[in-house]
Design a protein around this motif. Structure first.
Motif, short mmCIF file in Angstrom:
data_model
loop_
_atom_site.label_atom_id
_atom_site.label_comp_id
_atom_site.label_asym_id
_atom_site.label_seq_id
_atom_site.Cartn_x
_atom_site.Cartn_y
_atom_site.Cartn_z
N VAL A 11 0.87 -1.18 0.00
CA VAL A 11 0.00 0.00 0.00
C VAL A 11 0.91 1.23 0.00
O VAL A 11 1.64 1.47 0.97
CB VAL A 11 -0.94 0.03 1.23
CG1 VAL A 11 -1.79 1.30 1.21
CG2 VAL A 11 -1.82 -1.21 1.26
N THR A 12 0.88 1.99 -1.10
CA THR A 12 1.72 3.20 -1.14
C THR A 12 0.97 4.35 -0.46
O THR A 12 -0.26 4.39 -0.44
CB THR A 12 2.09 3.60 -2.58
OG1 THR A 12 0.90 4.04 -3.27
CG2 THR A 12 2.73 2.44 -3.34
N GLY A 13 1.73 5.26 0.13
CA GLY A 13 1.09 6.31 0.92
C GLY A 13 0.36 5.72 2.11
O GLY A 13 -0.63 6.26 2.59
N GLY A 14 0.86 4.59 2.59
CA GLY A 14 0.18 3.84 3.65
C GLY A 14 0.36 4.42 5.03
O GLY A 14 -0.18 3.90 6.01
N GLY A 15 1.12 5.52 5.11
CA GLY A 15 1.38 6.11 6.42
C GLY A 15 0.25 6.99 6.93
O GLY A 15 0.25 7.38 8.10
N GLY A 16 -0.71 7.31 6.08
CA GLY A 16 -1.75 8.23 6.56
C GLY A 16 -3.05 8.04 5.81
O GLY A 16 -3.11 7.31 4.82
N GLY A 17 -4.09 8.71 6.30
CA GLY A 17 -5.36 8.81 5.60
C GLY A 17 -5.92 7.50 5.06
O GLY A 17 -5.98 6.48 5.75
N ILE A 18 -6.31 7.54 3.80
CA ILE A 18 -6.95 6.38 3.16
C ILE A 18 -5.98 5.20 3.08
O ILE A 18 -6.38 4.05 3.25
CB ILE A 18 -7.45 6.78 1.74
CG1 ILE A 18 -8.63 7.75 1.87
CG2 ILE A 18 -7.82 5.56 0.91
CD1 ILE A 18 -9.06 8.41 0.56
N ALA A 32 -0.65 -9.92 4.64
CA ALA A 32 0.57 -9.28 5.16
C ALA A 32 0.74 -8.00 4.35
O ALA A 32 0.64 -8.04 3.12
CB ALA A 32 1.76 -10.20 4.99
N VAL A 33 0.97 -6.88 5.03
CA VAL A 33 0.95 -5.60 4.32
C VAL A 33 2.30 -4.89 4.40
O VAL A 33 2.88 -4.74 5.48
CB VAL A 33 -0.15 -4.66 4.89
CG1 VAL A 33 -0.19 -3.35 4.11
CG2 VAL A 33 -1.52 -5.34 4.83
N VAL A 34 2.77 -4.47 3.23
CA VAL A 34 3.96 -3.63 3.17
C VAL A 34 3.48 -2.19 3.08
O VAL A 34 2.86 -1.79 2.10
CB VAL A 34 4.82 -3.99 1.93
CG1 VAL A 34 6.06 -3.11 1.89
CG2 VAL A 34 5.19 -5.47 1.96
N VAL A 35 3.72 -1.46 4.15
CA VAL A 35 3.26 -0.06 4.24
C VAL A 35 4.39 0.82 3.71
O VAL A 35 5.43 0.95 4.35
CB VAL A 35 2.92 0.32 5.69
CG1 VAL A 35 2.40 1.75 5.75
CG2 VAL A 35 1.91 -0.65 6.29
N ALA A 36 4.17 1.39 2.54
CA ALA A 36 5.22 2.22 1.91
C ALA A 36 4.81 3.68 2.00
O ALA A 36 3.68 4.04 1.71
CB ALA A 36 5.37 1.82 0.45
N GLU A 44 5.84 3.58 9.77
CA GLU A 44 6.08 2.76 10.98
C GLU A 44 4.87 2.79 11.89
O GLU A 44 4.49 1.76 12.46
CB GLU A 44 7.30 3.29 11.76
CG GLU A 44 8.63 3.19 11.02
CD GLU A 44 9.25 1.79 11.08
OE1 GLU A 44 8.55 0.84 11.46
OE2 GLU A 44 10.43 1.67 10.70
N ARG A 45 4.24 3.97 12.03
CA ARG A 45 3.05 4.06 12.90
C ARG A 45 1.93 3.18 12.38
O ARG A 45 1.28 2.46 13.15
CB ARG A 45 2.57 5.53 13.01
CG ARG A 45 3.39 6.38 13.98
CD ARG A 45 2.68 7.68 14.31
NE ARG A 45 2.52 8.57 13.17
CZ ARG A 45 3.45 9.41 12.73
NH1 ARG A 45 4.62 9.49 13.35
NH2 ARG A 45 3.23 10.20 11.69
N SER A 46 1.70 3.20 11.06
CA SER A 46 0.65 2.34 10.49
C SER A 46 0.98 0.87 10.70
O SER A 46 0.09 0.08 11.04
CB SER A 46 0.53 2.57 8.98
OG SER A 46 -0.03 3.80 8.71
N ALA A 47 2.24 0.52 10.48
CA ALA A 47 2.64 -0.89 10.65
C ALA A 47 2.48 -1.31 12.10
O ALA A 47 2.04 -2.44 12.40
CB ALA A 47 4.08 -1.08 10.18
N ASP A 48 2.79 -0.39 13.04
CA ASP A 48 2.63 -0.70 14.47
C ASP A 48 1.16 -0.99 14.81
O ASP A 48 0.86 -1.90 15.57
CB ASP A 48 3.13 0.47 15.34
CG ASP A 48 4.66 0.53 15.37
OD1 ASP A 48 5.30 -0.46 14.97
OD2 ASP A 48 5.19 1.58 15.78
N VAL A 49 0.26 -0.18 14.24
CA VAL A 49 -1.18 -0.39 14.50
C VAL A 49 -1.59 -1.78 14.02
O VAL A 49 -2.29 -2.51 14.71
CB VAL A 49 -2.02 0.71 13.79
CG1 VAL A 49 -3.51 0.37 13.84
CG2 VAL A 49 -1.75 2.08 14.42
#
Ligand SMILES: NC(=O)c1ccc[n+]([C@@H]2O[C@H](COP(=O)([O-])OP(=O)(O)OC[C@H]3O[C@@H](n4cnc5c(N)ncnc54)[C@H](O)[C@@H]3O)[C@@H](O)[C@H]2O)c1
Length: 252
Positions: A11-18, A32-36, A44-49
């Motif tokens: 998921v690109t732009g996975g650090g915020g919002g949508i 399993a999600v790769v948060v880019a 990192e915050r999204s991955a931690d959640v």
């Protein structure tokens, strides 16, 4: 059928919002999600959640407009999870500027992220998806793919029109390789992009609500749920189309 167990998603732009909401929704279905994200701390915050909720996630710093960073992102995903099934091309920016107020540099940067970013990320994942026997690429378009945004967002509207056109072409090119391509077209959603427009007085919340039939702005979580559904096998008949979730904005 909207289960994503055993799938690996970027998921690109996975650090915020949508993007963050979509990453969480995909993880809750078993992916399993790769948060880019260009902002590693946000990724990192999204991955931690996701991990706190029992899911699997990897945070990677990547600017989608930079080919070498995109290729490194795909390498990191494959190295960690060994396969790749889903790409959500979500990263995007907007300026809330009319054509006259938009500089050439702003136009180029916006297209580099919103359009070229999707081209680079899609191109980078295709070989891995093919090796898996297929996959899904979901592009984040917008209501702006279909209607103007009060004439105050020319570059953004043009970029989202391009995303929709690119989605259709990619769908045709990749369907024979069992790679399903489609777009998600959200309406106004309560994310930093929208909050910033309201905070800067570009538009009031009442004006945004008046554009729709629902009298409310969407929450990122409900758009994330739609994204997770669209990349799942349950949505396999959605091909090359733009799925509009906009509270009725496009018909008003
Ligand atoms: N919020 C809305 O109302 C709305 C409506 C329709 C479509 N969209 C689209 O949804 C997508 C996500 O928007 P949002 O509202 O969640 O935005 P947002 O600003 O809340 O989040 C965007 C994320 O993308 C990241 N990002 C920015 N540039 C990047 C780059 N070059 N490489 C990698 N990551 C980058 C940011 O760091 C941020 O974490 C965008 O494509 C946007 O155009 C949003």
């Amino acid at each position: 059928m909207s289960d994503l167990s055993g799938k690996v998603a970027i998921v690109t732009g996975g650090g915020g919002g949508i993007g963050a909401a979509s990453a969480s929704a995909m993880a809750s279905r078993g992916a399993a999600v790769v948060v880019a994200d260009v902002n590693l701390a946000a990724a990192e915050r999204s991955a931690d959640v996701i991990r706190a909720n029992g899911g699997e996630a990897l945070a990677v710093a990547a600017d989608v407009s930079q080919r070498t960073q995109v290729e490194a992102l795909v390498d990191a995903a494959l190295e960690r999870f060994g396969r790749l099934d889903i790409l959500f091309n979500n990263a995007g920016i907007q300026y809330d500027k009319s054509m006259e107020d938009t500089s050439e540099e702003e136009w180029d940067r916006l297209f580099a992220i919103n359009v070229k970013g999707m081209f680079l990320c899609s191109k980078a994942v295709i070989p891995a998806l093919e090796r898996q026997g297929g996959g899904v690429i979901l592009n984040c378009a917008s209501v702006a793919s279909f209607r103007p945004l009060m004439g105050m967002n020319t570059a953004y509207v043009a970029s989202k029109g391009a995303v929709m056109a690119m989605t259709r072409d990619m769908a045709v090119a990749l369907a024979p390789r069992n790679i399903r391509v489609l777009a998600l077209c959200p309406g106004p959603t309560r994310t930093p992009i929208t909050a910033d427009s309201i905070a800067r007085g570009v538009i009031t919340e009442e004006e945004v609500r008046a554009l729709q039939l629902t009298d409310r702005i969407a929450e990122p979580a409900e758009i994330g749920e739609i994204a997770a559904y669209l990349v799942s096998p349950a949505a396999r008949y959605f091909v090359g189309t733009g799925v509009v979730a906009d509270g009725g904005m496009c018909i008003t």
